[in-house]
Design an enzyme around this catalytic site. Sequence first.
Site, PDB file in Angstrom:
ATOM      1  N   LYS A 176       0.860  -1.187   0.000  1.00  0.00           N
ATOM      2  CA  LYS A 176       0.000   0.000   0.000  1.00  0.00           C
ATOM      3  C   LYS A 176       0.896   1.237   0.000  1.00  0.00           C
ATOM      4  CE  LYS A 176      -1.832   3.024   2.012  1.00  0.00           C
ATOM      5  NZ  LYS A 176      -1.656   4.450   1.613  1.00  0.00           N
ATOM      6  N   GLY A 229       7.015   6.162   7.415  1.00  0.00           N
ATOM      7  CA  GLY A 229       6.190   7.362   7.309  1.00  0.00           C
ATOM      8  C   GLY A 229       6.295   8.158   8.596  1.00  0.00           C
ATOM      9  N   SER A 230       5.218   8.859   8.926  1.00  0.00           N
ATOM     10  CA  SER A 230       5.298   9.769  10.070  1.00  0.00           C
ATOM     11  C   SER A 230       5.183   9.019  11.400  1.00  0.00           C
ATOM     12  CB  SER A 230       4.161  10.793   9.989  1.00  0.00           C
ATOM     13  OG  SER A 230       2.930  10.140  10.218  1.00  0.00           O
ATOM     14  N   GLY A 234       2.787   5.904  12.313  1.00  0.00           N
ATOM     15  CA  GLY A 234       3.562   4.717  12.698  1.00  0.00           C
ATOM     16  C   GLY A 234       3.236   4.257  14.109  1.00  0.00           C
ATOM     17  N   GLU A 251       9.655   2.782  10.431  1.00  0.00           N
ATOM     18  CA  GLU A 251      10.699   3.790  10.209  1.00  0.00           C
ATOM     19  C   GLU A 251       9.976   5.112  10.167  1.00  0.00           C
ATOM     20  OE1 GLU A 251      13.742   3.584  10.292  1.00  0.00           O
ATOM     21  OE2 GLU A 251      13.940   1.409  10.202  1.00  0.00           O
ATOM     22  N   CYS A 285      13.510  11.735   5.673  1.00  0.00           N
ATOM     23  CA  CYS A 285      13.507  11.482   7.128  1.00  0.00           C
ATOM     24  C   CYS A 285      14.917  11.676   7.668  1.00  0.00           C
ATOM     25  CB  CYS A 285      12.925  10.128   7.460  1.00  0.00           C
ATOM     26  SG  CYS A 285      13.716   8.791   6.634  1.00  0.00           S
ATOM     27  N   GLU A 386       9.605  17.566  13.810  1.00  0.00           N
ATOM     28  CA  GLU A 386       9.963  17.333  12.406  1.00  0.00           C
ATOM     29  C   GLU A 386       9.103  18.219  11.509  1.00  0.00           C
ATOM     30  OE1 GLU A 386       9.074  13.512  10.451  1.00  0.00           O
ATOM     31  OE2 GLU A 386      11.135  13.580   9.738  1.00  0.00           O
TER      32      GLU A 386
HETATM   33  C1  UN1 Z   1      14.103   8.726   3.900  1.00  0.00           C
HETATM   34  O1  UN1 Z   1      14.341   9.913   3.951  1.00  0.00           O
HETATM   35  O2  UN1 Z   1      12.952   8.308   4.136  1.00  0.00           O
HETATM   36  O3  UN1 Z   1      19.893   8.219   3.481  1.00  0.00           O
HETATM   37  C2  UN1 Z   1      15.110   7.707   3.505  1.00  0.00           C
HETATM   38  C3  UN1 Z   1      19.172   8.772   2.641  1.00  0.00           C
HETATM   39  C4  UN1 Z   1      18.423   7.927   1.648  1.00  0.00           C
HETATM   40  C5  UN1 Z   1      17.221   7.344   2.288  1.00  0.00           C
HETATM   41  C6  UN1 Z   1      16.386   8.305   3.028  1.00  0.00           C
HETATM   42  N1  UN1 Z   1      19.270   6.906   1.138  1.00  0.00           N
HETATM   43  O4  UN1 Z   1      19.061   9.965   2.613  1.00  0.00           O
END
Ligand code: UN1
Length: 497
Positions: A176, A229-230, A234, A251, A285, A386
């Site tokens: 999804k 996601g957020s 999560g 994550e 992220c 964030e």
């Molecule tokens: C993300 O921002 O969700 O290390 C992952 C990084 C990328 C992955 C980021 N390879 O910036």
Amino acid sequence: MKMEHAKNYINGEWVDSESGKTFQSINPANKEEVVGVVSKSGREDIDRAVQAAREAYDKWRLTPAPRRGEILFKAAEILKNKKEILGRLETREMGKVLMEGLGDVQEAIDMAYYMAGEGRRFSGETVPSELPDKDMKSLRVPIGVFALITPWNFPIAIPAWKIFPALICGNTIVFKPSSEVSVCAAKFVEILEEAGIPKGVLNLVHGSGGEVGEYLAGHPGIDAVSFTGSFEIGSRLEGICGNIHRPVVTEMGGKNVILVMEDANLDLAIEGAVWGGFGTSGQRCTAASRVTVHKKVYDTFMERFQTAASQLRLGDGLKKETDMGPVVNETQFHKILNYIDIGKDEGARLIVGGKAHREGECAKGYFIQPTIFGDVAPKMRIAQEEIFGPVVSVIRAEDVEEAIRIANGTPFGLSSAIYTQDVNKTAIAERDLDFGIVYINASTIGAEIHLPFGGIKRSGYGRKEAGGRGGALDTYSRWKVIYRDFSGRLQKAQIDK
Ligand code: UN1
């Protein structure tokens, strides 16, 4: 530009949702451009997808892992051929500049080759028994039907981090993706179909997280869940899964930080702060949304960081001259602008940016100027929460110890970086930064797929993603232990010693 139709993919067929409802996927650089029309799914579509994945499971788990690997190898080759098409589609659908879109696809290619190879290295342990005529071993076995829920900021790479290891381990999948990047997801699944994934093994259902994501995560036919996601969503999924004793990996966000020491190579540190803070318009992220700078170099750093940020050219990411694209949608656009207001109200000093960018063609999209706040206090909301946009908070620090204390003082712990020439400071940072990832003389972004990826505190829960045995394989398989006694008599472990 071509408008795409992104349908659900269930049991090896591309199908409309049962209700026949659709929604549109829009180009954030130009709201007038519809990138695709997408099937809007309901619970009945999820039910069908889960059932298809359940039915396909036995055959797939019994397919030898090296054979599963060969399909992934083929997927890697097709992805390589379609890199440019996919990269361009990413730019149109979620706005990142083409160079980054191509990098995103490359991450998926690398992951596919890597996991294809793991099909032949799918090893456990064989150890001697305490007793004669007895052998014992541990085996990696699949977990079952995985629900994979992915975000919009890495439309191909993050699905690849999850789908390829899940497949190589012998799981079947209901995927999804974020509704913001449905067309990218459908193109990705098309490639896997072309590579020869058998019907039912990988199913795709479009729709919003609230409507179908939570229902999928709690569905009785699902064995485990992996989400990126957020934190808000999560942690809700963690709750749902915890209540029904279901493994879940999340994550989530970050409040990542770059530490700039008094002896840092400032050219490098500034490049790192610009790339980390404004790459993907700050929507990673791992984005460097905070920088702590040693008081001795603070003024110089600020002046040069400001100049570098104000030179970034905003625009459609398909244009060569563009450095930074739009943010993904209207909700994020307002959320980020609201955080900029919060920063001003909290008394941080706005150094550069701070507004929507509406010049020329950009008026049609969700553009926000690269924004830097100076004199930020560590406890301000802009230094704690964030923002997920092109907004960087700069904080002054007395020394490396204070910089580390500030760095660790948020509810997140994904990625961190230190710029220094002093080997002792790098050792302290490596030991004391409370983060899943620490970079030395490099920015907070750019994790590679063959080491585990993930954070602590509100940044993640459960096993880690992406690569390495401790990442991908441990997330998508479990251990089964076998003892075989061929002595033909009753032997009692521990007692017969
Ligand atoms: C993300 O921002 O969700 O290390 C992952 C990084 C990328 C992955 C980021 N390879 O910036």
